[in-house]
Design a protein around this motif. Sequence first.
Motif, PDB file in Angstrom:
ATOM      1  N   PHE A  85       0.808  -1.210   0.000  1.00 28.66           N
ATOM      2  CA  PHE A  85       0.000   0.000   0.000  1.00 28.66           C
ATOM      3  C   PHE A  85       0.849   1.271   0.000  1.00 28.66           C
ATOM      4  N   PHE A  86       2.181   1.120   0.061  1.00 31.00           N
ATOM      5  CA  PHE A  86       3.058   2.294   0.066  1.00 31.00           C
ATOM      6  C   PHE A  86       4.101   2.261  -1.044  1.00 31.00           C
ATOM      7  N   ILE A  87       4.272   1.107  -1.681  1.00 24.45           N
ATOM      8  CA  ILE A  87       5.371   0.963  -2.633  1.00 24.45           C
ATOM      9  C   ILE A  87       5.051   1.524  -4.006  1.00 24.45           C
ATOM     10  N   GLY A  88       3.800   1.749  -4.310  1.00 21.63           N
ATOM     11  CA  GLY A  88       3.432   2.259  -5.624  1.00 21.63           C
ATOM     12  C   GLY A  88       3.128   1.133  -6.601  1.00 21.63           C
ATOM     13  N   ARG A  89       2.807   1.491  -7.832  1.00 20.15           N
ATOM     14  CA  ARG A  89       2.434   0.516  -8.847  1.00 20.15           C
ATOM     15  C   ARG A  89       3.657  -0.250  -9.343  1.00 20.15           C
ATOM     16  N   TYR A  90       3.417  -1.513  -9.702  1.00 15.50           N
ATOM     17  CA  TYR A  90       4.498  -2.362 -10.200  1.00 15.50           C
ATOM     18  C   TYR A  90       4.778  -2.044 -11.663  1.00 15.50           C
ATOM     19  N   LYS A  91       6.035  -1.801 -11.976  1.00 17.79           N
ATOM     20  CA  LYS A  91       6.455  -1.511 -13.344  1.00 17.79           C
ATOM     21  C   LYS A  91       7.487  -2.539 -13.763  1.00 17.79           C
ATOM     22  N   PHE A  92       7.322  -3.080 -14.932  1.00 16.27           N
ATOM     23  CA  PHE A  92       8.261  -4.077 -15.441  1.00 16.27           C
ATOM     24  C   PHE A  92       8.820  -3.595 -16.771  1.00 16.27           C
ATOM     25  N   GLU A  93      10.007  -4.085 -17.081  1.00 18.23           N
ATOM     26  CA  GLU A  93      10.692  -3.644 -18.288  1.00 18.23           C
ATOM     27  C   GLU A  93      10.049  -4.262 -19.529  1.00 18.23           C
ATOM     28  N   CYS A 103      21.485  -2.610 -28.946  1.00 14.07           N
ATOM     29  CA  CYS A 103      20.657  -3.341 -27.972  1.00 14.07           C
ATOM     30  C   CYS A 103      21.298  -3.340 -26.591  1.00 14.07           C
ATOM     31  N   SER A 104      20.467  -3.423 -25.601  1.00 12.61           N
ATOM     32  CA  SER A 104      20.922  -3.583 -24.224  1.00 12.61           C
ATOM     33  C   SER A 104      20.993  -5.067 -23.900  1.00 12.61           C
ATOM     34  N   VAL A 105      22.119  -5.479 -23.353  1.00 15.18           N
ATOM     35  CA  VAL A 105      22.264  -6.880 -22.968  1.00 15.18           C
ATOM     36  C   VAL A 105      21.708  -7.138 -21.563  1.00 15.18           C
ATOM     37  N   LYS A 106      21.285  -6.095 -20.860  1.00 14.97           N
ATOM     38  CA  LYS A 106      20.727  -6.245 -19.519  1.00 14.97           C
ATOM     39  C   LYS A 106      19.206  -6.301 -19.516  1.00 14.97           C
ATOM     40  N   GLN A 107      18.603  -5.978 -20.633  1.00 13.41           N
ATOM     41  CA  GLN A 107      17.143  -5.951 -20.697  1.00 13.41           C
ATOM     42  C   GLN A 107      16.569  -7.360 -20.780  1.00 13.41           C
ATOM     43  N   TRP A 108      15.373  -7.544 -20.219  1.00 15.14           N
ATOM     44  CA  TRP A 108      14.708  -8.845 -20.286  1.00 15.14           C
ATOM     45  C   TRP A 108      13.278  -8.631 -20.757  1.00 15.14           C
ATOM     46  N   ASP A 109      13.037  -8.912 -22.039  1.00 17.60           N
ATOM     47  CA  ASP A 109      11.704  -8.820 -22.627  1.00 17.60           C
ATOM     48  C   ASP A 109      11.611  -9.930 -23.666  1.00 17.60           C
ATOM     49  N   THR A 163      14.044 -19.000 -27.961  1.00 17.76           N
ATOM     50  CA  THR A 163      13.663 -17.793 -27.227  1.00 17.76           C
ATOM     51  C   THR A 163      14.806 -16.788 -27.291  1.00 17.76           C
ATOM     52  N   TYR A 164      14.470 -15.529 -27.531  1.00 14.80           N
ATOM     53  CA  TYR A 164      15.451 -14.436 -27.556  1.00 14.80           C
ATOM     54  C   TYR A 164      15.147 -13.490 -26.401  1.00 14.80           C
ATOM     55  N   ILE A 165      16.191 -12.942 -25.814  1.00 16.45           N
ATOM     56  CA  ILE A 165      16.041 -12.140 -24.601  1.00 16.45           C
ATOM     57  C   ILE A 165      15.220 -10.882 -24.853  1.00 16.45           C
ATOM     58  N   GLY A 192      18.027  -9.812 -13.710  1.00 13.41           N
ATOM     59  CA  GLY A 192      17.284  -8.605 -14.028  1.00 13.41           C
ATOM     60  C   GLY A 192      17.903  -7.404 -13.336  1.00 13.41           C
ATOM     61  N   ASN A 193      17.311  -6.247 -13.558  1.00 12.10           N
ATOM     62  CA  ASN A 193      17.806  -5.008 -12.947  1.00 12.10           C
ATOM     63  C   ASN A 193      16.802  -4.506 -11.920  1.00 12.10           C
ATOM     64  N   ASN A 194      17.314  -3.989 -10.805  1.00 17.98           N
ATOM     65  CA  ASN A 194      16.412  -3.367  -9.849  1.00 17.98           C
ATOM     66  C   ASN A 194      16.204  -1.900 -10.214  1.00 17.98           C
ATOM     67  N   ARG A 195      15.496  -1.173  -9.396  1.00 16.45           N
ATOM     68  CA  ARG A 195      15.113   0.196  -9.740  1.00 16.45           C
ATOM     69  C   ARG A 195      16.307   1.131  -9.856  1.00 16.45           C
ATOM     70  N   CYS A 196      17.389   0.776  -9.181  1.00 20.70           N
ATOM     71  CA  CYS A 196      18.561   1.644  -9.220  1.00 20.70           C
ATOM     72  C   CYS A 196      19.613   1.161 -10.206  1.00 20.70           C
ATOM     73  N   GLY A 197      19.253   0.182 -11.028  1.00 21.97           N
ATOM     74  CA  GLY A 197      20.185  -0.295 -12.034  1.00 21.97           C
ATOM     75  C   GLY A 197      21.086  -1.413 -11.570  1.00 21.97           C
ATOM     76  N   GLY A 198      20.992  -1.815 -10.303  1.00 19.51           N
ATOM     77  CA  GLY A 198      21.798  -2.915  -9.797  1.00 19.51           C
ATOM     78  C   GLY A 198      21.176  -4.260 -10.118  1.00 19.51           C
ATOM     79  N   ARG A 199      21.789  -5.314  -9.598  1.00 21.19           N
ATOM     80  CA  ARG A 199      21.311  -6.665  -9.861  1.00 21.19           C
ATOM     81  C   ARG A 199      20.027  -6.928  -9.091  1.00 21.19           C
TER      82      ARG A 199
END
Length: 717
Positions: free
Chosen positions: A135-143, A486-492, A501-503, A624-631
């Motif tokens: 109830f405090f974290i906000g809406r979930y956003k995915f890449e 392309c970004s090699v860190k993105q997951w879609d 399957t391609y990343i 995957g990446n967290n909100r601050c760009g880390g693992r």
Amino acid sequence: MPRHFIMESSQKEHGIIPWKIHPPPKEKPLPRSGQSNGRQSCFATLKMFLMALSFAYFAKALSGSYMKSTITQLERRFDIPSYLIGVIDGSFEIGNLLVIAFVSYFGAKLHRPKMIGAGCLIMSIGTFLIAMPHFFIGRYKFETTTRSSANSTSYLSPCPASSDQTVPGAMDKPSIITSTGCEKEVGFSMWIYVFLGNVLRGIGETPVQPLGISYIDDFAREEDAAFYIGCVQTIAIIGPVFGFLLGSLCARIFVDIGFVDMDSITIAPGDARWVGAWWLGYLIAGFITLLSAIPFWFLPKSMPIPDTRRNSKTFPEQSRFIKESPTEKKYGNEEPANFTEIAKDFVPSLKSLLVNPVYVLYLCVTIIQFNSLIGMVTYKPKYIEQHYGQSASKANFLIGVINIPAVALGIFSGGLLMKKFKLSVMGAAKFVLGTSLLGYVLSLFFFAMGCENATVAGLTVSYQGIKQASFHENALLADCNSGCICSVKQWDPVCGDNGITYISPCLAGCKTLSGSGKNTVFDDCRCVAEPGSSLGNDSAVLGHCQQREDCDRVFPYFLALSVLSSFVISLGGTPGYILLMRCIKPELKSLALGFHTLATRTLAGIPAPMYFGALIDTTCLKWGNNRCGGRGACRIYDTSAYRIVYLGLTLGLRTVSYFFCFAVLVLLKRQYKHKEKSDLANGTAEVHPLRKDESNSFNSEHLIRTADCYTGKETRL
């Protein structure tokens, strides 16, 4: 009366026969119906405690199993690795560690039912706290690089040829938000509240097991205790059934249900980025736990002691393992508890417990086997998801419907066999060891039920379709996508027509797209149209490719073997508890159970999820990446390595435990032989007192009215 004796003497002297004055009539004993009503009242009290304790076990098991079912949901929602999830899961044991020794010891001298009720209340507060971050974290956003709707005005090419067209997340930057001010993001560390809530759950759960089991063992007949404990544990197993079913239901519902347009969600429950409504189950579990606290406030501190235990403070078998101390103080139920006196007796009581060799060896066995069990149970839903390609919802459903009932049946059957055959301490030890070894042999067959890795270009196969396992991000780049930035860190992930399957659409070399949302189709994908694929098949759709026929064939056998091994191992659950309690002094039962729980949770419950999670993290192929760009959370694992780590660690720990198991068995045999020689030397002096006690117990049935609830009756739930 003196006048009566004087008159009677005078009358005798004058030859007069006096009137005989009869004493007042004796009080007639209470009618049989009154005795029956009293016994029924006591039976009702015991039954009410059994029902209340069973419901408390059900509530705590439901919330605990629901926590296990939300492991992957929490991992993805808070973008944390498996070892940190292990820390959160182990926080429950940390809460136990803080208070269990004192609650178990002092609780036995105080009002045990009320302490259990207070614990259930604290558990409910902790469960509600776990749900609060939602109830405090906000809406979930995915890449994602996909348009949310056909009316969207934004259009980005899946394959940008310059930095001006780079998709969010390109050049290896965070795809959701920029790192500026990331540390101030409200949801970045909200998992700490889940940690604290689980600590409270652990504190509240502390008195339920040691005080509840010892209360039953104190006030139930010896031959009924195992059956009652088996019933309580069996009903408690129903809790995980509903817990995993609740987890299955909530995992199928999107985390922000009611606040987002579901047509705009481009991921399905089987996607590695999907997060279910994990918070909803905690609210339900918290309410159920709150209800379980109510009955204990209306139960008595103690109940009448059965005849079979009235004339002796130890069982016949306990005399083989227990040596009474002449200077040891006893605190009966009829004496008021003095906190100072109890505290002074704590260290001698603990010392008396730890010099019992059978108890110490049994403790070593359970610590090692609990490491194996807790690590296995914690990550089993995730193992089914990652290894067999099942969704979190289906994995939880299968565990709740198939696996848990087998465990419940095994525990109940073990208690029933213990009661029917009246197993001795030696019999219980052999039974526990035999069932454990059989379950161990069955579990070895899990190694043969493996699946191949999913075909993911650059991770498990090369872009040419050659099988490999690569942990290097450079392997994601190939000639077919070299024209795209392309970004090699993105997951879609997208599934090509060639079954690979391609990343991301960019790494698949796709040039154009059509449609929107879940119906998006990517066309002109150069990597999909590589040599070896069908001519003209150069498109891709959202999601993983599902062609894993080998897993579909093996998975039913895995479930069947899992059910069988769980049933066999759980047969020894109740006899194991009885073995533990019969080898200690009656007044130390609560302390022994509490210290047993303290040791197993300190040395197994806390570290096992952590090092299991840390070793599982080593098998991750793509983070995957967290909100601050880390693992953040892992997106895909090396299936073969995961299987070896998960099963190898589980069965390896159990292998070590069997060395201590055989030591316990040898020690018990030696003590039995020593006792038999002693009995023969004394001319079987032990037999006659037992027969005398039995005779006294039989005769006392006619002297004791309604105080004893258990004389000559057998109570069943």
